[in-house]
Each structure stands twice: as structure tokens, then as C-alpha cells.
Write an enzyme that holds these catalytic residues in place. Structure first.
Site, PDB file in Angstrom:
ATOM      1  N   THR A  49      49.290  39.103  48.092  1.00  0.00           N
ATOM      2  CA  THR A  49      48.207  39.648  47.286  1.00  0.00           C
ATOM      3  C   THR A  49      47.049  38.645  47.246  1.00  0.00           C
ATOM      4  O   THR A  49      47.069  37.628  47.946  1.00  0.00           O
ATOM      5  CB  THR A  49      48.729  40.067  45.882  1.00  0.00           C
ATOM      6  OG1 THR A  49      47.678  40.740  45.193  1.00  0.00           O
ATOM      7  CG2 THR A  49      49.206  38.901  45.044  1.00  0.00           C
ATOM      8  N   LYS A  78      45.394  37.691  51.641  1.00  0.00           N
ATOM      9  CA  LYS A  78      45.707  38.768  52.588  1.00  0.00           C
ATOM     10  C   LYS A  78      45.155  38.518  53.997  1.00  0.00           C
ATOM     11  O   LYS A  78      45.570  39.160  54.951  1.00  0.00           O
ATOM     12  CB  LYS A  78      45.178  40.111  52.054  1.00  0.00           C
ATOM     13  CG  LYS A  78      45.962  40.608  50.844  1.00  0.00           C
ATOM     14  CD  LYS A  78      45.483  41.963  50.405  1.00  0.00           C
ATOM     15  CE  LYS A  78      46.208  42.383  49.140  1.00  0.00           C
ATOM     16  NZ  LYS A  78      45.817  43.719  48.684  1.00  0.00           N
ATOM     17  N   ASP A  99      48.550  49.019  52.034  1.00  0.00           N
ATOM     18  CA  ASP A  99      47.553  49.378  51.006  1.00  0.00           C
ATOM     19  C   ASP A  99      46.854  50.689  51.360  1.00  0.00           C
ATOM     20  O   ASP A  99      46.544  51.495  50.484  1.00  0.00           O
ATOM     21  CB  ASP A  99      46.476  48.291  50.887  1.00  0.00           C
ATOM     22  CG  ASP A  99      46.958  47.095  50.091  1.00  0.00           C
ATOM     23  OD1 ASP A  99      47.914  47.247  49.312  1.00  0.00           O
ATOM     24  OD2 ASP A  99      46.363  46.009  50.248  1.00  0.00           O
ATOM     25  N   ASN A 127      28.143  46.285  48.356  1.00  0.00           N
ATOM     26  CA  ASN A 127      28.860  45.032  48.107  1.00  0.00           C
ATOM     27  C   ASN A 127      27.893  43.958  47.624  1.00  0.00           C
ATOM     28  O   ASN A 127      26.721  43.959  47.982  1.00  0.00           O
ATOM     29  CB  ASN A 127      29.531  44.568  49.409  1.00  0.00           C
ATOM     30  CG  ASN A 127      30.514  43.429  49.172  1.00  0.00           C
ATOM     31  OD1 ASN A 127      31.357  43.532  48.294  1.00  0.00           O
ATOM     32  ND2 ASN A 127      30.392  42.354  49.915  1.00  0.00           N
ATOM     33  N   TYR A 140      44.900  48.145  38.468  1.00  0.00           N
ATOM     34  CA  TYR A 140      45.774  48.914  37.562  1.00  0.00           C
ATOM     35  C   TYR A 140      46.052  48.166  36.269  1.00  0.00           C
ATOM     36  O   TYR A 140      46.636  48.719  35.343  1.00  0.00           O
ATOM     37  CB  TYR A 140      47.097  49.273  38.257  1.00  0.00           C
ATOM     38  CG  TYR A 140      47.869  48.079  38.784  1.00  0.00           C
ATOM     39  CD1 TYR A 140      47.700  47.653  40.094  1.00  0.00           C
ATOM     40  CD2 TYR A 140      48.749  47.371  37.970  1.00  0.00           C
ATOM     41  CE1 TYR A 140      48.388  46.567  40.592  1.00  0.00           C
ATOM     42  CE2 TYR A 140      49.448  46.278  38.457  1.00  0.00           C
ATOM     43  CZ  TYR A 140      49.266  45.883  39.764  1.00  0.00           C
ATOM     44  OH  TYR A 140      49.950  44.783  40.241  1.00  0.00           O
ATOM     45  N   GLY A 161      44.653  52.155  39.803  1.00  0.00           N
ATOM     46  CA  GLY A 161      45.414  51.831  41.009  1.00  0.00           C
ATOM     47  C   GLY A 161      46.923  51.811  40.830  1.00  0.00           C
ATOM     48  O   GLY A 161      47.644  51.330  41.710  1.00  0.00           O
TER      49      GLY A 161
HETATM   50  P1  ATR Z   1      40.685  41.809  48.316  1.00  0.00           P
HETATM   51  O1  ATR Z   1      41.842  41.516  49.220  1.00  0.00           O
HETATM   52  O2  ATR Z   1      41.113  42.170  46.912  1.00  0.00           O
HETATM   53  O3  ATR Z   1      39.739  42.796  48.885  1.00  0.00           O
HETATM   54  P2  ATR Z   1      38.733  39.826  48.985  1.00  0.00           P
HETATM   55  O4  ATR Z   1      38.962  40.056  50.434  1.00  0.00           O
HETATM   56  O5  ATR Z   1      38.566  38.423  48.500  1.00  0.00           O
HETATM   57  O6  ATR Z   1      39.931  40.421  48.127  1.00  0.00           O
HETATM   58  O7  ATR Z   1      37.450  40.718  48.546  1.00  0.00           O
HETATM   59  C1  ATR Z   1      36.988  40.737  47.252  1.00  0.00           C
HETATM   60  C2  ATR Z   1      35.865  41.762  47.121  1.00  0.00           C
HETATM   61  O8  ATR Z   1      35.427  41.750  45.754  1.00  0.00           O
HETATM   62  C3  ATR Z   1      34.631  41.453  47.950  1.00  0.00           C
HETATM   63  O9  ATR Z   1      33.957  42.652  48.241  1.00  0.00           O
HETATM   64  C4  ATR Z   1      33.815  40.604  46.989  1.00  0.00           C
HETATM   65  O10 ATR Z   1      32.415  40.609  47.250  1.00  0.00           O
HETATM   66  P3  ATR Z   1      31.746  39.520  48.247  1.00  0.00           P
HETATM   67  O11 ATR Z   1      31.914  40.060  49.628  1.00  0.00           O
HETATM   68  O12 ATR Z   1      30.346  39.452  47.796  1.00  0.00           O
HETATM   69  O13 ATR Z   1      32.497  38.230  48.018  1.00  0.00           O
HETATM   70  C5  ATR Z   1      34.057  41.336  45.711  1.00  0.00           C
HETATM   71  N1  ATR Z   1      33.881  40.475  44.538  1.00  0.00           N
HETATM   72  C6  ATR Z   1      34.686  39.489  44.104  1.00  0.00           C
HETATM   73  N2  ATR Z   1      34.193  38.907  42.988  1.00  0.00           N
HETATM   74  C7  ATR Z   1      33.025  39.555  42.735  1.00  0.00           C
HETATM   75  C8  ATR Z   1      32.022  39.442  41.722  1.00  0.00           C
HETATM   76  N3  ATR Z   1      32.140  38.542  40.730  1.00  0.00           N
HETATM   77  N4  ATR Z   1      30.957  40.263  41.771  1.00  0.00           N
HETATM   78  C9  ATR Z   1      30.836  41.192  42.750  1.00  0.00           C
HETATM   79  N5  ATR Z   1      31.745  41.359  43.733  1.00  0.00           N
HETATM   80  C10 ATR Z   1      32.821  40.558  43.726  1.00  0.00           C
END
Ligand code: ATR
Length: 271
Positions: free
Chosen positions: A60, A64, A102, A143, A209, A230
């Protein structure tokens, strides 16, 4: 006795250990499931530990993508390679087999519904699994870091980057939060100040979730949309994990155990 586990950091929000402990207690799964809350610089060491000591494990946040840094010990399933994120690993002799469940978990709870246009918040591993599952829909991506959304839009030709968030909200019949914003009760600031009218008839689907109702879902509810968190996705992806690890379909057992789930908050395991 089979040995499974969960790799991530932190793990206090996770329900998985509770699910597997119930499956063991009530249905004699004869498998243990432990949490491995491991710092980033020791994940490689964990993979080698898992090769020798585990039969399978889940991955997790935030690891990943880590398996792709270890091509010498990992082999990847075709869908997992396209998605570019691994959440399930089966130990297969001297190799770790990486899968993504997922995308199946995401689509199962909504598979009887009809959607044409989807707005996805996020461009990380979870968002990529969602977009892979929605290969036959029109998908708009929003994003925080636009560059990450553009990279996905280049890879998946049914996707485009959102230019106007209010219009995208009006156009979409499914709106998905695949970011981690809300996991710790934060405001879903990506929709702050957005003026849209009635969103009834649309589904707001948050992959989070825990907590069960995020600020993202509240935004949808306040505008008349239907909310979905979720939790079912968690259950369906676990059902797929178990199929990969054992060849058995334990759907009934997983749904039975889902009634007793609480987040776990355990001490980190040491290698
Ligand atoms: P996961 O496996 O849960 O997708 P990840 O690959 O680290 O984890 O991706 C996290 C996602 O949440 C990304 O889209 C990230 O945006 P960025 O591409 O800008 O990093 C988004 N995310 C995480 N923290 C965030 C925040 N504080 N505000 C907005 N988006 C956030």
C-alpha cells in the site's frame, strides 16, 4: 500455515490485517497476515526477507511503485505493467510476482451502472488503476501536479487533462477521488470555491474508506450527488488477492468478515 503480510508506511489506517484475522478465525484459512510498516530505505531489504519468509504480501501507500526498482527479483503481470503500480505480490520460488488487483476492486462495485464520462482526481498509482479499469470511457484527469496528469494522457488515449474544473464536473456522470487528500480528515481543497449547481444523478466515488465520509464525498452530497467510498473496493481487491495466492474464491467469506472490520494500529514489524 501460509504467511502473508502488508507492506506500507504508515499502516494505522488499514483494515487488511483485521480482515485476514477474521478469515482465519471464522473460516480456518490457515494463513497468518502481518503488518510490515517499513521505512523507505529498508524496502529492498523487506523484499529479500519476503522471498525467503512469506508466501505473498500486499503493498500500500507509498510503495506501490517500489517493485519496479527491483527488476532482478520481480516478474510483472501484464495489467500491472500497464498500470505501473503493484498492490499484490505472490512469492514464486526465487521470484516475486507483481500484480495489480486495485483496478478490479475499483470497477466491481459499479459494474452494473452506466457511465459515459468520468472525472478523476489524481495521477498516482491508484489513479492509473482507475483509468486502466475505465479504458472504454471518456476520462478527464485533474491533478495537483499537471505534468503527472499529462503523462497519463499521453499513455491512455481515452484520457485528457481537465482545463475547466466546473465544466468537467458538469459533464461527468462519475467523479472519482484517487488522490490521498482526505485520508487524514483534510479538506478536499481541489474543489475549494468551485461553483457548480445541482449534481444529482452523478456518483461521487472516493477510493478512501477510512474515514468513511470524506470532505470530497460531502461536497458531492451537498450538491445532490450519490456518495460511494472505497470500502467495497477494498473487499473486492482482497477477494482478487486471495484468488492469486490460493486459487480460491472467498467472496462470501470476505463479505461476512467485512461486518467486523476496524482499522488496525499495531507496532511496526522488524525484519
Ligand atoms: P497512490 O498509490 O495512492 O496513488 P501516489 O502514487 O503517491 O499514491 O499518488 C498520490 C496522488 O495523490 C497523486 O495524484 C498526488 O498528486 P501529485 O501528482 O501532485 O503528487 C495526489 N496527492 C497527494 N497529496 C496531495 C495533496 N496534498 N494535494 C493534492 N494532491 C495530492
Amino acid at each position: 500455515m501460509l504467511k502473508w503480510g502488508l507492506l506500507g508506511h504508515p499502516l494505522s489506517h488499514s483494515f487488511s490485517a483485521g480482515l485476514f484475522s477474521c478469515l482465519n478465525r471464522r473460516f480456518n484459512l490457515e494463513a497468518s497476515y502481518e503488518n510490515f510498516d517499513i521505512p523507505a530505505d529498508r524496502v529492498g531489504e523487506f523484499f529479500h526477507f519476503a522471498l525467503k519468509n512469506l508466501d505473498g504480501f500486499n503493498i500500500t501507500v507509498p510503495y506501490k511503485l517500489k517493485p519496479f526498482e527491483f527488476p532482478d527479483i520481480f516478474t510483472f503481470d501484464a495489467a500491472a505493467l500497464i498500470i505501473g503500480a503493484i498492490n499484490t505480490v505472490r512469492v514464486d520460488g526465487s521470484k516475486l510476482m507483481g500484480y495489480n488487483t486495485d483496478f478490479i476492486g475499483f470497477i466491481k462495485p459499479i459494474k452494473k451502472r452506466r457511465f459515459k464520462t468520468v472525472l478523476v482526481f489524481g495521477a498516482g498509482g491508484a489513479a492509473r488503476a482507475v483509468i486502466y479499469a475505465l479504458h472504454n470511457k471518456k476520462v478527464m484527469i485533474f491533478n495537483r501536479t499537471r505534468k503527472h496528469a499529462e503523462e497519463i494522457a499521453r499513455q491512455f488515449n481515452n484520457t485528457a487533462v481537465v482545463e475547466n474544473i466546473s465544466k468537467a464536473l458538469r459533464d461527468a456522470d462519475l467523479v472519482v477521488n484517487a488522490t490521498s487528500v482526505g485520508l487524514h480528515g483534510e479538506e478536499f481543497y481541489l474543489l475549494r470555491g468551485i461553483k457548480v449547481g445541482d449534481l444529482s444523478g452523478k456518483l461521487f466515488y472516493d477510493l478512501i474508506y477510512n474515514p468513511p465520509i470524506t470532505d470530497f464525498l460531502k461536497f458531492g452530497i451537498e450538491h445532490g450527488a450519490e456518495p460511494l467510498n472505497g470500502f467495497k473496493m477494498l473487499l473486492y481487491q482482497a477477494i482478487e488477492n486471495i484468488k492469486i495466492w490460493t486459487g480460491k474464491n472467498l467472496e462470501m467469506e470476505v463479505f461476512e468478515c467485512s461486518k467486523f472490520l476496524q482499522p488496525v494500529n499495531r507496532m511496526a514489524n522488524t525484519l
